[in-house]
Design a protein around this motif. Sequence first.
Motif, PDB file in Angstrom:
ATOM      1  N   ARG A   1       1.730   7.275  -6.648  1.00 28.24           N
ATOM      2  CA  ARG A   1       0.695   8.189  -7.146  1.00 28.24           C
ATOM      3  C   ARG A   1       1.107   9.658  -7.086  1.00 28.24           C
ATOM      4  O   ARG A   1       1.901  10.066  -6.315  1.00 28.24           O
ATOM      5  CB  ARG A   1      -0.583   7.988  -6.308  1.00 28.24           C
TER       6      ARG A   1
ATOM      7  N   SER B   1       2.397   1.757  -3.401  1.00 24.98           N
ATOM      8  CA  SER B   1       1.400   2.233  -4.373  1.00 24.98           C
ATOM      9  C   SER B   1       1.088   3.704  -4.131  1.00 24.98           C
ATOM     10  O   SER B   1       0.954   4.482  -5.074  1.00 24.98           O
ATOM     11  CB  SER B   1       0.106   1.419  -4.241  1.00 24.98           C
ATOM     12  N   THR B   2       0.991   4.099  -2.849  1.00 20.54           N
ATOM     13  CA  THR B   2       0.704   5.500  -2.508  1.00 20.54           C
ATOM     14  C   THR B   2       1.861   6.393  -2.956  1.00 20.54           C
ATOM     15  O   THR B   2       1.636   7.492  -3.477  1.00 20.54           O
ATOM     16  CB  THR B   2       0.500   5.650  -0.983  1.00 20.54           C
TER      17      THR B   2
ATOM     18  N   GLU C   1       0.841  -1.212   0.000  1.00 17.68           N
ATOM     19  CA  GLU C   1       0.000   0.000   0.000  1.00 17.68           C
ATOM     20  C   GLU C   1       0.872   1.258   0.000  1.00 17.68           C
ATOM     21  O   GLU C   1       0.597   2.210  -0.726  1.00 17.68           O
ATOM     22  CB  GLU C   1      -0.905   0.016   1.239  1.00 17.68           C
ATOM     23  N   ASP C   2       1.933   1.238   0.816  1.00 12.78           N
ATOM     24  CA  ASP C   2       2.831   2.396   0.892  1.00 12.78           C
ATOM     25  C   ASP C   2       3.511   2.649  -0.451  1.00 12.78           C
ATOM     26  O   ASP C   2       3.633   3.791  -0.896  1.00 12.78           O
ATOM     27  CB  ASP C   2       3.912   2.169   1.971  1.00 12.78           C
TER      28      ASP C   2
END
Lengths: 240, 48
Positions: free
Chosen positions: A240, A236-237, A233-234
């Motif tokens: 962005r 992917s964040t 998740e980190d």
Amino acid sequence: MTPAPTGSAPAPTAPTARTGIDWVAVVAALVTVAAFVRAIWFTPPDLLQGYAQKIMYVHVPTIWVAFLALGLSALAGAFWLFLKDPRLDRFAESSAEVGVVFTTGVLITGPIWAKPIWGAWWVWDARLTLTLVLWFLFLGYLVLRGAIDDRELRARYSAVVGLLGALLIPFVHLSVYIFRTQHPMPVVANPEGIQMPAVMQVTFFFSLFAFTLMYVAFVRARMALATDRDALEDASTAER
Amino acid sequence: MPDNVAYFHAAYAATIALLIGYAVSIVVRRRRVAQRRAQRATAGGRGA
């Protein structure tokens, strides 16, 4: 020395190193198999209850692990509220999930024992009903976690729910003393001493040890999953 | 002694199924996360 950045976002989670065989899990599995073998083939059945009494060797260690897991989950959540360490939240999440699995085991093995001994799968007695409520509470805890995307908000809400849910644990344990229940009094944690012959005690404590090891193995594996998921998740964040 | 061996077998079978089922669920979920990580790494490598 590079100074630590101030006011920046928390450091991204590093994924766990994949090192092949998890020896804790292997040992836990082997010890559990040995405990099952001893309970099934090397422990005599009870004269009054017959073979159904042997269900106690899985039922009681299962509720012990459930209490331990849910209690530690609540404790980790409480510490998170002060320290804000994401590892504490991952431990709380992992331990709660393992606790729910073991509470499910209690709610399955209990009625299987009750049918031949009481003549009914389920009675709405205080111990059984409170255990069911505890299961629903922590099932709600897991659903709550799944419903919130923001990691900090999720950790805070679930810490509070976990703490409130864990308040029920002493009541579940003491319910046989507080209320007039159909559930048997504790045979081990009994103020008058252990109400069991020596051969059964060895099997019981061996099984308790095996299930506790299983808890450690499950929580380690589940925490590794949570760490890898957070790392993903980190990453992917950050993209962005 | 009462004859209730079937209940004893059922309880042990249910416990074993639960423990194995949960262990498998963790392995499957970890593999899924690892696959997503690998896909991300491949996509990132291509984009660079």
